[in-house]
Write a protein that holds these residues in place. Structure first.
Motif, PDB file in Angstrom:
ATOM      1  N   PRO B  55       0.809  -1.223   0.000  1.00 24.07           N
ATOM      2  CA  PRO B  55       0.000   0.000   0.000  1.00 24.07           C
ATOM      3  C   PRO B  55       0.845   1.278   0.000  1.00 24.07           C
ATOM      4  O   PRO B  55       2.027   1.236   0.327  1.00 24.07           O
ATOM      5  CB  PRO B  55      -0.821  -0.115   1.291  1.00 24.07           C
ATOM      6  CG  PRO B  55      -0.259  -1.243   2.061  1.00 24.07           C
ATOM      7  CD  PRO B  55       0.575  -2.072   1.165  1.00 24.07           C
ATOM      8  N   GLY B  57       2.838   4.390   0.919  1.00 24.05           N
ATOM      9  CA  GLY B  57       3.481   4.838   2.149  1.00 24.05           C
ATOM     10  C   GLY B  57       3.952   3.728   3.076  1.00 24.05           C
ATOM     11  O   GLY B  57       4.411   4.000   4.186  1.00 24.05           O
ATOM     12  N   ALA B  58       3.869   2.469   2.650  1.00 23.64           N
ATOM     13  CA  ALA B  58       4.279   1.363   3.521  1.00 23.64           C
ATOM     14  C   ALA B  58       5.789   1.355   3.755  1.00 23.64           C
ATOM     15  O   ALA B  58       6.284   0.716   4.683  1.00 23.64           O
ATOM     16  CB  ALA B  58       3.843   0.030   2.924  1.00 23.64           C
ATOM     17  N   GLY B  59       6.515   2.088   2.891  1.00 23.45           N
ATOM     18  CA  GLY B  59       7.965   2.129   3.029  1.00 23.45           C
ATOM     19  C   GLY B  59       8.681   1.352   1.945  1.00 23.45           C
ATOM     20  O   GLY B  59       9.841   0.952   2.115  1.00 23.45           O
ATOM     21  N   THR B  62      11.909   3.222   0.706  1.00 21.82           N
ATOM     22  CA  THR B  62      12.923   3.203   1.765  1.00 21.82           C
ATOM     23  C   THR B  62      13.515   1.802   1.877  1.00 21.82           C
ATOM     24  O   THR B  62      14.730   1.637   2.020  1.00 21.82           O
ATOM     25  CB  THR B  62      12.285   3.615   3.111  1.00 21.82           C
ATOM     26  OG1 THR B  62      11.498   4.798   2.903  1.00 21.82           O
ATOM     27  CG2 THR B  62      13.343   3.896   4.156  1.00 21.82           C
ATOM     28  N   ARG B 100      14.031   8.843  -1.823  1.00 23.21           N
ATOM     29  CA  ARG B 100      14.379   7.954  -0.688  1.00 23.21           C
ATOM     30  C   ARG B 100      15.646   7.139  -0.983  1.00 23.21           C
ATOM     31  O   ARG B 100      16.095   6.383  -0.136  1.00 23.21           O
ATOM     32  CB  ARG B 100      13.244   6.977  -0.411  1.00 23.21           C
ATOM     33  CG  ARG B 100      11.873   7.569  -0.456  1.00 23.21           C
ATOM     34  CD  ARG B 100      11.434   8.020   0.921  1.00 23.21           C
ATOM     35  NE  ARG B 100      10.069   8.526   0.879  1.00 23.21           N
ATOM     36  CZ  ARG B 100       9.676   9.599   1.538  1.00 23.21           C
ATOM     37  NH1 ARG B 100      10.523  10.269   2.308  1.00 23.21           N
ATOM     38  NH2 ARG B 100       8.432   9.994   1.467  1.00 23.21           N
ATOM     39  N   GLU B 146       9.875  -1.582  -7.925  1.00 25.11           N
ATOM     40  CA  GLU B 146       8.873  -1.043  -6.988  1.00 25.11           C
ATOM     41  C   GLU B 146       7.605  -0.647  -7.724  1.00 25.11           C
ATOM     42  O   GLU B 146       7.652   0.126  -8.676  1.00 25.11           O
ATOM     43  CB  GLU B 146       9.428   0.177  -6.234  1.00 25.11           C
ATOM     44  CG  GLU B 146       8.386   0.759  -5.275  1.00 25.11           C
ATOM     45  CD  GLU B 146       8.805   2.047  -4.576  1.00 25.11           C
ATOM     46  OE1 GLU B 146      10.015   2.359  -4.535  1.00 25.11           O
ATOM     47  OE2 GLU B 146       7.903   2.746  -4.072  1.00 25.11           O
ATOM     48  N   GLY B 149       1.901   2.573  -5.080  1.00 24.00           N
ATOM     49  CA  GLY B 149       1.201   2.132  -3.897  1.00 24.00           C
ATOM     50  C   GLY B 149      -0.092   1.459  -4.336  1.00 24.00           C
ATOM     51  O   GLY B 149      -0.888   2.050  -5.053  1.00 24.00           O
ATOM     52  N   LYS B 194       8.333  -0.914   9.239  1.00 25.45           N
ATOM     53  CA  LYS B 194       8.029   0.011  10.343  1.00 25.45           C
ATOM     54  C   LYS B 194       7.781  -0.779  11.630  1.00 25.45           C
ATOM     55  O   LYS B 194       6.891  -0.439  12.417  1.00 25.45           O
ATOM     56  CB  LYS B 194       6.820   0.901  10.022  1.00 25.45           C
ATOM     57  CG  LYS B 194       6.950   1.642   8.692  1.00 25.45           C
ATOM     58  CD  LYS B 194       5.969   2.784   8.561  1.00 25.45           C
ATOM     59  CE  LYS B 194       6.016   3.341   7.132  1.00 25.45           C
ATOM     60  NZ  LYS B 194       5.195   4.519   6.921  1.00 25.45           N
ATOM     61  N   SER B 228      12.584  -2.791   9.657  1.00 20.93           N
ATOM     62  CA  SER B 228      12.380  -1.362   9.827  1.00 20.93           C
ATOM     63  C   SER B 228      13.372  -0.674   8.904  1.00 20.93           C
ATOM     64  O   SER B 228      14.525  -0.454   9.272  1.00 20.93           O
ATOM     65  CB  SER B 228      12.607  -0.959  11.294  1.00 20.93           C
ATOM     66  OG  SER B 228      12.689   0.451  11.384  1.00 20.93           O
ATOM     67  N   ALA B 229      12.904  -0.391   7.700  1.00 19.69           N
ATOM     68  CA  ALA B 229      13.804   0.196   6.704  1.00 19.69           C
ATOM     69  C   ALA B 229      14.303   1.554   7.173  1.00 19.69           C
ATOM     70  O   ALA B 229      15.438   1.934   6.915  1.00 19.69           O
ATOM     71  CB  ALA B 229      13.085   0.324   5.356  1.00 19.69           C
ATOM     72  N   GLY B 230      13.435   2.255   7.897  1.00 15.79           N
ATOM     73  CA  GLY B 230      13.800   3.588   8.382  1.00 15.79           C
ATOM     74  C   GLY B 230      14.993   3.571   9.314  1.00 15.79           C
ATOM     75  O   GLY B 230      15.764   4.540   9.373  1.00 15.79           O
TER      76      GLY B 230
END
Ligand code: B12
Ligand SMILES: Nc1nc2c(ncn2[C@@H]2O[C@H](COP(=O)(O)OP(=O)(O)OP(=O)(O)O)[C@@H](O)[C@H]2O)c(=O)[nH]1
Ligand SMILES: [Mg+2]
Lengths: 142, 321
Positions: B55, B57-59, B62, B100, B146, B149, B194, B228-230
């Motif tokens: 979806p 913004g899921a990352g 990133t 990103r 990729e 979304g 996340k 957690s890719a962030g």
């Protein structure tokens, strides 16, 4: 007949340490709303990075935005990096806080046209569309 | 550079500008593309293609950036195709995925290409698979693709990737939604990104349970991986899961698996272009409008048209020339 999907691809770049990004984002959104595919680099890019992104993305147009006063140093370096990567053909443009005499100087160094504060984004989009139409017509005529 | 040298020849020499131009030709439907890809075709098929979907913004971006970073430390080169949606109203697009991936820009072992979906509804751009072919021929060992979304019904990535990675994150709907979404069914690897956020534990448990309950008869057990890719956590686990899936596919027969996907790609491509040719310049719309004005029903018009088209297809090739 097959060319119906061809789109103008634009890179909007922010070279150097300048943190003013409102203008770059405004122009990027406006160009998208005029049907272009726009890649925005984000802040603090080196001339090498901007040219490398332009090359990987095979953009038709590179537009730079500088409000910090560093344009005379950075604009020519971006152009040199583009040339190094075989991207001398892109339409070069930009804007920001740039004195008239600097605009004239840069426009004699490969920058087709630069836009100052208060320019309507519509004017920028229509100018790019006109330039690209001319170029594509010339290519087709070859 | 030799002006008459083909793009294919330049790509074989490792010319990145030629690589970029060839992807543009694929995107624009340039008639020269087919011959160039044919010339490169023997070199296509060496890369492993991982599709990253999920979806908005899921990352995904990133995570793709992190996967590329770690793949590089493992000695792999990485080609990336990142698709963002085109506006259905203006046709324009803001291609933001690569922001990103900023720290990969100047790595000569990485090549990133942004693409607008240009009216495709399956989560990819029509030229995305062709772009992967070109990156593959160029020699990139890993290709990360990729999607835009996606919601609950965009699965083109299934036919374009060897391994489909579905990225979910806590806070964007619960486990029930994940079960409802067909997304779960296309996943070879499920990533809960996340996982630094509250609710991750719960989502992981829900998904693990859902996978075990629903897919008991499948040969491949879909792993649920926390990441957690962030904060660069769990990236090795995701790559290991992709590698495990690769080993599974190879053991089952890679050629057959890829051929099945290629058949679907050809089917899609032909259907789409056929529809365009029919409804584009041929004036069919006007003809249908006229028939409707004469009182024919939409159903009858459609049936007659289909009959006419299949009759045309059934004629031997010589007769049509
Ligand atoms: C808003 C603003 C800020 C905001 C920026 C917010 C942001 N995220 O962008 C904040 C408060 C953070 C800020 C900070 C600073 N600012 Co300030 N800021 C301004 C201000 C008032 C407006 C800029 C703006 O957003 N305009 C609106 C946009 C839409 O216009 P624009 O960027 O000019 O874009 C138009 C054209 O230039 C052109 N264009 C621009 N980019 C591009 C790109 C392409 C491809 C194309 C085709 C066209 C194009 O088209 C756009 C549409 O018309 C200007 C003064 C002014 N009137 O310009 C000063 C100004 C730019 N700032 C200035 C300065 C000095 C600073 C600071 C150093 C500190 C200070 N003294 O305030 C810091 C530095 C910040 C940093 N890190 O770099 C000076 C720069 C002096 C110079 N160049 O010689 C100015 C000119 C003010 C002044 N007269 O002194 N600033
Ligand atoms: N807390 C947290 N935030 C993350 C993580 N990964 C990504 N994000 C943030 O989530 C937001 C969306 O990230 P993207 O990578 O752009 O997501 P995306 O799935 O590619 O988005 P689209 O391409 O627009 O669908 C950004 O603000 C990221 O910084 C993570 O592991 N933890
Ligand atoms: Mg993204």
């Amino acid at each position: 007949m097959q060319m119906t999907t061809k789109k103008i691809r634009v890179l909007v770049g922010k070279p150097g340490l300048d943190g003013h990004d409102r203008g770059a984002k405004t122009v990027a959104s406006a160009l998208r709303d005029h049907g272009m595919e726009v890649i925005y680099t984000g802040l603090h890019q080196t001339p090498e990075a901007i040219a490398e992104i332009a090359a990987q993305e095979d953009v038709d147009v590179v537009g730079l935005s500088i409000l910090s006063g560093a344009h005379m140093a950075l604009f020519p370096r971006v152009r040199a990096e583009l040339v190094k990567r075989g991207m001398a053909h892109v339409l070069l443009t930009g804007g920001g806080i740039i004195p008239m005499e600097d605009m004239a100087a840069l426009e004699s160094q490969g920058y087709a046209k630069l836009f100052g504060p208060g320019t309507r984004t519509e004017e920028i989009a229509v100018w790019i569309q006109g330039e690209m139409e001319k170029r594509w017509k010339a290519e087709g005529a070859q | 550079m030799n002006a008459t040298e083909t793009l294919a020849a330049r790509i074989e020499r490792g010319d990145r500008t030629a690589l970029a131009r060839m992807i543009s030709w694929a995107e624009n439907g340039d008639p020269r593309f087919a011959a160039e890809l044919n010339a490169l075709w023997p070199k296509v098929g060496r890369a492993w293609r991982a599709g990253v979907t999920g979806p908005p913004g899921a990352g995904k971006s990133t995570l793709v950036n992190e996967l590329a970073r770690v793949e590089r430390t493992r000695g792999k080169t990485v080609g990336i195709v990142a698709v963002d949606p085109s506006s259905p109203f203006t046709g324009g697009a803001l291609l933001g995925d690569r922001i990103r991936m900023d720290d990969r820009t100047l790595d000569p072992g990485v090549f990133i290409r942004s693409m607008a979906s240009r009216g495709s509804h399956g989560g990819l751009a029509r030229a995305a698979a062709s772009a992967c072919d070109v990156l593959d021929a160029f020699g990139f060992g890993t290709i990360l693709l990729e999607t835009v979304g996606v919601g609950q019904a965009e699965y083109d990535v299934l036919d374009a990737a060897d391994t489909v990675v579905v990225v979910l994150c806590p806070g964007a709907g619960d486990g029930i939604q994940a079960m409802k979404a067909g997304l779960l069914e296309v996943a070879d690897v499920l990533v809960v990104n996340k996982s630094d956020m509250p609710g991750a534990e719960r989502l992981i448990n829900d998904l693990t349970e859902a996978v075990h309950v629903r897919f008991t008869k499948r040969a491949w057990q879909v792993p649920v991986v926390a990441a957690s890719a962030g904060t660069s956590k769990g990236i090795d686990d995701v790559l290991d899961a992709i590698a495990a899936h690769r080993a599974h596919v190879e053991a089952q027969g890679l050629e057959a698996a890829r051929r099945r996907k290629r058949v679907e790609q050809v089917r899609h491509s032909v259907s789409e272009q056929l529809a365009e040719r029919l409804w584009g310049p041929a004036g069919l719309r006007e003809r249908v409008a006229a028939q409707l004005a004469e009182g024919a029903s939409p159903h009858a018009i459609a049936a007659a048209l289909l009959e006419e088209i299949t009759r045309g297809l059934a004629k031997p090739a010589e007769a049509r020339r």
